[in-house]
Design a protein around this motif. Structure first.
Motif, PDB file in Angstrom:
ATOM      1  N   SER A  77     -15.617  41.215  18.036  1.00 38.56           N
ATOM      2  CA  SER A  77     -14.097  41.358  17.592  1.00 38.56           C
ATOM      3  C   SER A  77     -14.556  40.405  16.465  1.00 38.56           C
ATOM      4  CB  SER A  77     -13.056  40.897  18.646  1.00 38.56           C
ATOM      5  OG  SER A  77     -13.332  39.824  19.368  1.00 38.56           O
ATOM      6  N   ALA A  78     -13.532  40.624  15.193  1.00 35.43           N
ATOM      7  CA  ALA A  78     -13.483  39.653  14.028  1.00 35.43           C
ATOM      8  C   ALA A  78     -12.496  38.621  14.348  1.00 35.43           C
ATOM      9  CB  ALA A  78     -13.604  40.607  12.992  1.00 35.43           C
ATOM     10  N   LEU A  79     -12.586  37.537  13.878  1.00 35.59           N
ATOM     11  CA  LEU A  79     -11.523  36.654  14.050  1.00 35.59           C
ATOM     12  C   LEU A  79     -10.773  36.423  12.911  1.00 35.59           C
ATOM     13  CD1 LEU A  79     -12.954  33.516  15.837  1.00 35.59           C
ATOM     14  CD2 LEU A  79     -10.882  34.888  16.568  1.00 35.59           C
ATOM     15  N   ASP A  80      -9.713  36.150  13.032  1.00 35.22           N
ATOM     16  CA  ASP A  80      -8.598  36.038  11.751  1.00 35.22           C
ATOM     17  C   ASP A  80      -7.447  34.931  12.271  1.00 35.22           C
ATOM     18  OD1 ASP A  80      -6.548  35.897  10.155  1.00 35.22           O
ATOM     19  OD2 ASP A  80      -5.706  38.003  10.662  1.00 35.22           O
ATOM     20  N   PHE A  81      -7.706  33.703  11.785  1.00 32.70           N
ATOM     21  CA  PHE A  81      -6.874  32.582  12.333  1.00 32.70           C
ATOM     22  C   PHE A  81      -5.237  32.865  12.384  1.00 32.70           C
ATOM     23  CE2 PHE A  81     -10.679  30.195  12.593  1.00 32.70           C
ATOM     24  CZ  PHE A  81     -10.423  29.273  13.580  1.00 32.70           C
ATOM     25  N   ASP A  82      -4.858  33.743  11.368  1.00 35.96           N
ATOM     26  CA  ASP A  82      -3.290  33.846  11.240  1.00 35.96           C
ATOM     27  C   ASP A  82      -2.814  34.948  12.225  1.00 35.96           C
ATOM     28  OD1 ASP A  82      -2.846  32.212   9.154  1.00 35.96           O
ATOM     29  OD2 ASP A  82      -4.317  33.454   8.254  1.00 35.96           O
TER      30      ASP A  82
ATOM     31  N   LYS B  62       6.210  43.915   9.082  1.00 30.58           N
ATOM     32  CA  LYS B  62       5.859  42.629   9.452  1.00 30.58           C
ATOM     33  C   LYS B  62       6.716  41.286   9.224  1.00 30.58           C
ATOM     34  CE  LYS B  62       1.710  43.507  11.263  1.00 30.58           C
ATOM     35  NZ  LYS B  62       1.528  43.436  12.709  1.00 30.58           N
TER      36      LYS B  62
ATOM     37  N   PRO C 160      -3.269  37.378   4.304  1.00 36.13           N
ATOM     38  CA  PRO C 160      -4.383  38.190   5.150  1.00 36.13           C
ATOM     39  C   PRO C 160      -4.388  39.540   4.505  1.00 36.13           C
ATOM     40  CG  PRO C 160      -2.734  37.462   6.452  1.00 36.13           C
ATOM     41  CD  PRO C 160      -2.200  37.104   5.049  1.00 36.13           C
TER      42      PRO C 160
ATOM     43  N   LEU D  79     -14.786  31.984   8.606  1.00 38.47           N
ATOM     44  CA  LEU D  79     -14.319  33.335   9.514  1.00 38.47           C
ATOM     45  C   LEU D  79     -13.643  34.403   8.251  1.00 38.47           C
ATOM     46  CD1 LEU D  79     -13.400  32.102  12.808  1.00 38.47           C
ATOM     47  CD2 LEU D  79     -15.194  33.235  12.026  1.00 38.47           C
ATOM     48  N   THR D  80     -13.016  35.386   8.781  1.00 43.78           N
ATOM     49  CA  THR D  80     -12.303  36.139   7.827  1.00 43.78           C
ATOM     50  C   THR D  80     -11.647  35.426   6.687  1.00 43.78           C
ATOM     51  OG1 THR D  80     -12.394  37.869   9.565  1.00 43.78           O
ATOM     52  CG2 THR D  80     -11.121  38.571   7.750  1.00 43.78           C
TER      53      THR D  80
ATOM     54  N   GLY E 162     -18.601  35.395  16.849  1.00 44.05           N
ATOM     55  CA  GLY E 162     -18.714  36.907  16.519  1.00 44.05           C
ATOM     56  C   GLY E 162     -18.744  36.997  15.114  1.00 44.05           C
ATOM     57  N   TYR E 163     -18.022  38.028  14.871  1.00 39.68           N
ATOM     58  CA  TYR E 163     -18.100  38.717  13.471  1.00 39.68           C
ATOM     59  C   TYR E 163     -16.921  38.080  12.566  1.00 39.68           C
ATOM     60  CZ  TYR E 163     -21.780  41.912  14.327  1.00 39.68           C
ATOM     61  OH  TYR E 163     -23.107  42.587  14.399  1.00 39.68           O
ATOM     62  N   LYS E 164     -17.025  38.257  11.336  1.00 42.18           N
ATOM     63  CA  LYS E 164     -15.985  37.983  10.222  1.00 42.18           C
ATOM     64  C   LYS E 164     -16.148  39.251   9.480  1.00 42.18           C
ATOM     65  CE  LYS E 164     -17.322  36.029   6.189  1.00 42.18           C
ATOM     66  NZ  LYS E 164     -17.386  35.150   5.119  1.00 42.18           N
TER      67      LYS E 164
ATOM     68  N   TYR F 237      -1.966  37.670  11.579  1.00 45.17           N
ATOM     69  CA  TYR F 237      -0.695  38.459  11.036  1.00 45.17           C
ATOM     70  C   TYR F 237      -0.876  39.906  11.386  1.00 45.17           C
ATOM     71  CZ  TYR F 237       2.878  39.248   7.579  1.00 45.17           C
ATOM     72  OH  TYR F 237       3.840  39.636   6.821  1.00 45.17           O
ATOM     73  N   PHE F 238      -1.776  40.563  11.183  1.00 45.24           N
ATOM     74  CA  PHE F 238      -1.996  41.947  11.588  1.00 45.24           C
ATOM     75  C   PHE F 238      -2.665  42.284  12.723  1.00 45.24           C
ATOM     76  CE2 PHE F 238      -2.250  41.686   6.763  1.00 45.24           C
ATOM     77  CZ  PHE F 238      -1.005  42.595   6.588  1.00 45.24           C
ATOM     78  N   GLY F 239      -3.165  41.431  13.801  1.00 47.61           N
ATOM     79  CA  GLY F 239      -3.661  41.712  14.931  1.00 47.61           C
ATOM     80  C   GLY F 239      -5.045  41.763  14.978  1.00 47.61           C
ATOM     81  N   GLU F 240      -5.516  41.752  16.007  1.00 47.37           N
ATOM     82  CA  GLU F 240      -6.978  41.434  16.287  1.00 47.37           C
ATOM     83  C   GLU F 240      -7.824  42.872  15.759  1.00 47.37           C
ATOM     84  OE1 GLU F 240     -10.352  40.108  19.775  1.00 47.37           O
ATOM     85  OE2 GLU F 240      -8.014  40.267  20.019  1.00 47.37           O
ATOM     86  N   TYR F 241      -9.229  42.817  15.162  1.00 45.50           N
ATOM     87  CA  TYR F 241      -9.899  43.749  14.971  1.00 45.50           C
ATOM     88  C   TYR F 241     -11.016  43.604  15.979  1.00 45.50           C
ATOM     89  CZ  TYR F 241     -13.717  46.263  12.809  1.00 45.50           C
ATOM     90  OH  TYR F 241     -14.629  47.227  12.308  1.00 45.50           O
TER      91      TYR F 241
ATOM     92  N   TYR G 110     -16.379  36.836  21.925  1.00 44.64           N
ATOM     93  CA  TYR G 110     -16.007  37.481  20.708  1.00 44.64           C
ATOM     94  C   TYR G 110     -17.313  38.639  20.654  1.00 44.64           C
ATOM     95  CZ  TYR G 110     -12.669  33.961  19.764  1.00 44.64           C
ATOM     96  OH  TYR G 110     -11.868  33.292  19.918  1.00 44.64           O
TER      97      TYR G 110
ATOM     98  N   ASP H 227      -5.309  43.286   6.062  1.00 43.43           N
ATOM     99  CA  ASP H 227      -5.431  44.145   7.515  1.00 43.43           C
ATOM    100  C   ASP H 227      -6.730  44.714   7.866  1.00 43.43           C
ATOM    101  OD1 ASP H 227      -4.948  45.417   9.755  1.00 43.43           O
ATOM    102  OD2 ASP H 227      -3.140  47.012   9.008  1.00 43.43           O
ATOM    103  N   MET H 228      -7.361  44.045   8.916  1.00 40.17           N
ATOM    104  CA  MET H 228      -8.731  44.575   9.227  1.00 40.17           C
ATOM    105  C   MET H 228      -9.016  45.702   9.792  1.00 40.17           C
ATOM    106  SD  MET H 228     -10.487  40.977  10.473  1.00 40.17           S
ATOM    107  CE  MET H 228      -9.239  40.318  11.666  1.00 40.17           C
ATOM    108  N   ASN H 229      -7.804  46.387  10.168  1.00 38.19           N
ATOM    109  CA  ASN H 229      -7.935  47.842  10.902  1.00 38.19           C
ATOM    110  C   ASN H 229      -7.594  48.987   9.806  1.00 38.19           C
ATOM    111  OD1 ASN H 229      -8.546  47.368  13.809  1.00 38.19           O
ATOM    112  ND2 ASN H 229      -6.838  45.748  13.825  1.00 38.19           N
TER     113      ASN H 229
END
Lengths: 242, 153
Positions: A143-148, B61, B76, B31-32, B113-115, A150-154, A95, B78-80
């Protein structure tokens, strides 16, 4: 990442075989020359280059580095050692992707624990080094991790360079040095390193330190070298053998 | 080798002992974080009150919760984007939640990596159909151990 380590191990094994071969060859040569030889324990300086870096560079084009090693014989079996080098090394984790560049110096000593037959100059050595590195790290992407998911990777491409980083460490070296041709030595060694301190970039960490290597858990690192070196006699003074 | 020197070497080896593992494992806890919401009784905000059939989804969604009976949810962000629109449906009544926040990337470790951490902003809005009101309890979303928003219904 794993592939790179596998390559390094393969190369190191091949090199070990090579050294064994040359060792046995040396023995037979020695018997023939034996009469004409005096104990050649003279005051000397040995200068060499680490071949592992150029070999790695053939496989991993982006890994650029050079290490010059020197040692001076102080007295029987004790050598003062200094290594100088430069490294430019990318690190690609799952990552995170960074690139480290910098130069380093290692100072210390080697002790030869091998008792040579008369006229031979091989070594099985242990050594210690104090290392210091001045370097920069470029944070290319992460990249930042999100286990779900749901919105896609960052994913971020900051391309930030952290300058003026420093680190110092202690290292334990083990290895073999074999005189393959008169005054020409081939050596192979492993290094166990412990980070003593480092200046970390703000909001980030030092992942790869030139000269130290990948910073593992508990601030440890391992390294190795295959070095070719040439011995330059400094004086005719014969050091007393035991 | 002399005894003294052997001892010296042993001491040094002990100094260097330690694992050569690359790093720790990435777990949900580090993590996040998700946004933690709890549902409370509108007439007695200290008491938690379950929502009978709660369906939650973000615009465009799939359902994140589907007809669930619960008094707390974790959703969650949205990280973007700096805003996310969630739809909360209970007993066929819709309320829309517009969550505004600031984002901050935080380095975790080599292998993780990052969160991302978030800060909830006051522009955050929730329509009041089946929901009576809401309150931001913790502005900074850094972990999932604290309740960030309480919803009264």
């Amino acid at each position: 990442m794993n592939k790179r380590y596998i390559f390094k191990y393969i190369i190191s094994f091949v090199f070990l075989l090579f050294i064994n071969l040359s060792w046995s060859q040396k023995d037979s040569l020695q018997i023939a020359e034996k009469d004409s030889l005096k104990p050649r324990l003279i005051n000397s300086i040995r200068v060499g280059v680490d071949l592992s870096r150029p070999i790695t560079q053939l496989i991993q084009k982006q890994d650029i580095g050079l290490e010059v090693t020197t040692d001076i014989r102080l007295k029987n079996n004790w050598y003062l050692a200094a290594d100088f080098g430069y490294e430019s090394e990318p690190t690609e984790e799952d990552y995170i992707h960074i690139h480290s560049k910098g130069s380093y110096t290692k100072l210390g000593f080697n002790y030869n624990a091998y008792e040579n037959l008369k006229g031979m100059n091989n070594e099985v050595y242990v050594g210690m080094r104090y290392g210091f590195s001045s370097f920069q790290q470029e944070l290319i992407s992460y990249s930042a991790l999100d286990f779900d998911n749901y919105f896609g990777e960052y994913f971020a491409n900051p391309n930030t360079t952290f300058d003026g980083l420093t680190a110092h460490w202690a290292a334990l070296h083990f290895g073999l040095k074999v005189e393959t041709l008169p005054n020409l030595y081939l050596s192979v060694g492993v290094h166990f390193k412990k980070l003593l301190g480092d200046k970390k970039p703000e909001g980030f960490d030092n992942l790869y330190i030139p000269g130290f290597g990948s910073v593992l858990l508990n601030n440890n690192a391992v390294g190795f070298n295959y070095t070719i070196s040439y011995l330059i006699p400094l004086s005719k003074k014969i050091i007393k053998q035991n | 080798m002399s005894k003294g020197f052997t001892f010296f070497i042993v001491v040094i080896i002990l100094f260097f002992t330690g694992s050569c593992e690359v790093d720790d494992i990435c777990t949900k806890e580090i993590l996040t974080p998700k946004l933690i919401l709890t549902f409370h009784d509108a007439s007695d905000i200290e008491t938690r009150k379950e929502v009978d059939t709660l369906t939650v989804w973000a615009d465009n969604k799939e359902n994140f919760y589907n007809k669930t009976k619960t008094d707390s949810i974790a959703i969650p962000l949205d990280m973007n984007n700096d805003v996310v629109h969630y739809n909360f449906v209970s007993n066929s009544i819709l309320d829309t939640f517009q969550i505004h926040y600031d984002r901050k990337d935080v380095f975790v470790s080599r292998s993780c990596g990052y969160k991302m951490n978030f800060t909830l902003l006051n522009e955050t809005e929730l329509t009041q159909n089946w929901v009576h009101d809401f309150e931001i309890k913790t502005q900074n979303i850094e972990n999932e151990q604290t309740v960030h928003i309480q919803i009264y219904h």
